[in-house]
Design an enzyme around this catalytic site. Sequence first.
Site, PDB file in Angstrom:
ATOM      1  N   CYS A 193       0.326  -0.825  -0.004  1.00  0.00           N
ATOM      2  CA  CYS A 193      -0.013   0.214   0.779  1.00  0.00           C
ATOM      3  C   CYS A 193       0.880   1.761  -0.085  1.00  0.00           C
ATOM      4  CB  CYS A 193      -1.127  -0.031   1.202  1.00  0.00           C
ATOM      5  SG  CYS A 193      -2.201   1.477   1.476  1.00  0.00           S
TER       6      CYS A 193
ATOM      7  N   CYS B  76       0.150   3.965   2.393  1.00  0.00           N
ATOM      8  CA  CYS B  76       0.356   3.732   3.581  1.00  0.00           C
ATOM      9  C   CYS B  76       0.837   3.901   4.434  1.00  0.00           C
ATOM     10  CB  CYS B  76      -0.136   2.410   3.888  1.00  0.00           C
ATOM     11  SG  CYS B  76      -1.954   1.818   3.732  1.00  0.00           S
ATOM     12  N   ASP B  77       2.874   3.348   2.887  1.00  0.00           N
ATOM     13  CA  ASP B  77       3.988   3.377   3.607  1.00  0.00           C
ATOM     14  C   ASP B  77       4.788   4.370   2.372  1.00  0.00           C
ATOM     15  OD1 ASP B  77       3.427   1.668   5.854  1.00  0.00           O
ATOM     16  OD2 ASP B  77       3.207   0.125   3.580  1.00  0.00           O
TER      17      ASP B  77
END
Length: 317
Positions: free
Chosen positions: A142, A145-146
Amino acid sequence: MLFKKQIQKCVIIGSGPAGYSSAIYAARADLNPIIFLGFQPGGQLTTTTRIDNYLGFPSGISGKNFMENCKIQAERFNTKIINKSVINVSLSNKKGGIHRIFLEKKEEYVESIGIIIATGSRPKFLEIEKEKKFMGLGVSFCATCDGFFHKEKDVAVIGGGDSALEEVNYLAKICKKVYLIVRKDYLKASKILQYHISKKNNISILFSSKITEIIGDNFLEGIKIFNHKNKTSSTLLISGLFIAIGHIPNTEIFKKELDLDERGYIIVKKGSTITNKPGVFASGDVQDPNYRQAITSAGTGCMAALDLERYLSLCNY
Ligand code: NDP
């Protein structure tokens, strides 16, 4: 048993666009739906940066906000939203029969005449060494997300479909360099996404290539790549590897009970959401290996609620 031995009419398993769409239609038809949110409340869209192709959002919307809106809308019609996961089901073969849905604690279950399965799918792994060990230590599924952890650094994305190109697009805005590793010599992704990445000058596409090794002792430090066209190996020093190579339907708990195809997707009667068990309907990615869009998921979620409503009235409920 949850809900004081009450037999439900509509239990929805999964909370992506399919699940919430079913909930809204079922609630408006007075079926008093209960929705179990599952392991990833809101489903995969919660990790999508921007949804630009859903009808009715001319300026686009973030995946997270979109799913939050779906939840609020379902709540407006008094859907019971329960933050638990279903771990097993026991499905009746009889028309009008009662199905049992088991929750996280084995002794906890719900009984219902109708079930809508909307458990979606999950990303596929490459199945190479250190991939799982370095999850959260450089390996990710993701970018939204990261991606932040790799600001101004070099990263790689693997895959050639829409998901991979969306990841690349996002990462190219924050990272120094993004390598896209594609096993074929062409991209599978839609032309519009290909066009978007062609406009960025910090993206390098490595066709006909596969990752042979993840390098690093305690965290990801790089990858080894093999190009099967010119038979050469190379090393990329990167801080992040984003895997976007497709999905697996979340059907493990249904495989003893429902007919699945060879890839594990639930088989539904053509043009409907009807499964091989009476009163059990499937919507969204869990029954759709082809389209897999938020809007098609929501569409089949609506169909499942209508199919269930019809089924209940045929059973005189
Ligand atoms: P896809 O199945 O479309 O693409 C998977 C990609 O990963 C392919 O290029 C495939 O290569 C490659 N791949 C698969 N396994 C491996 C492996 N072991 N090693 C290396 N490469 C591998 O999956 P997506 O998740 O990209 O998309 C799924 C669906 O969701 C599609 O219908 C897509 O249109 C949709 N989607 C739409 C979006 C949008 O509209 N904005 C965003 C994201 C997804 P090969 O071609 O060789 O099999």
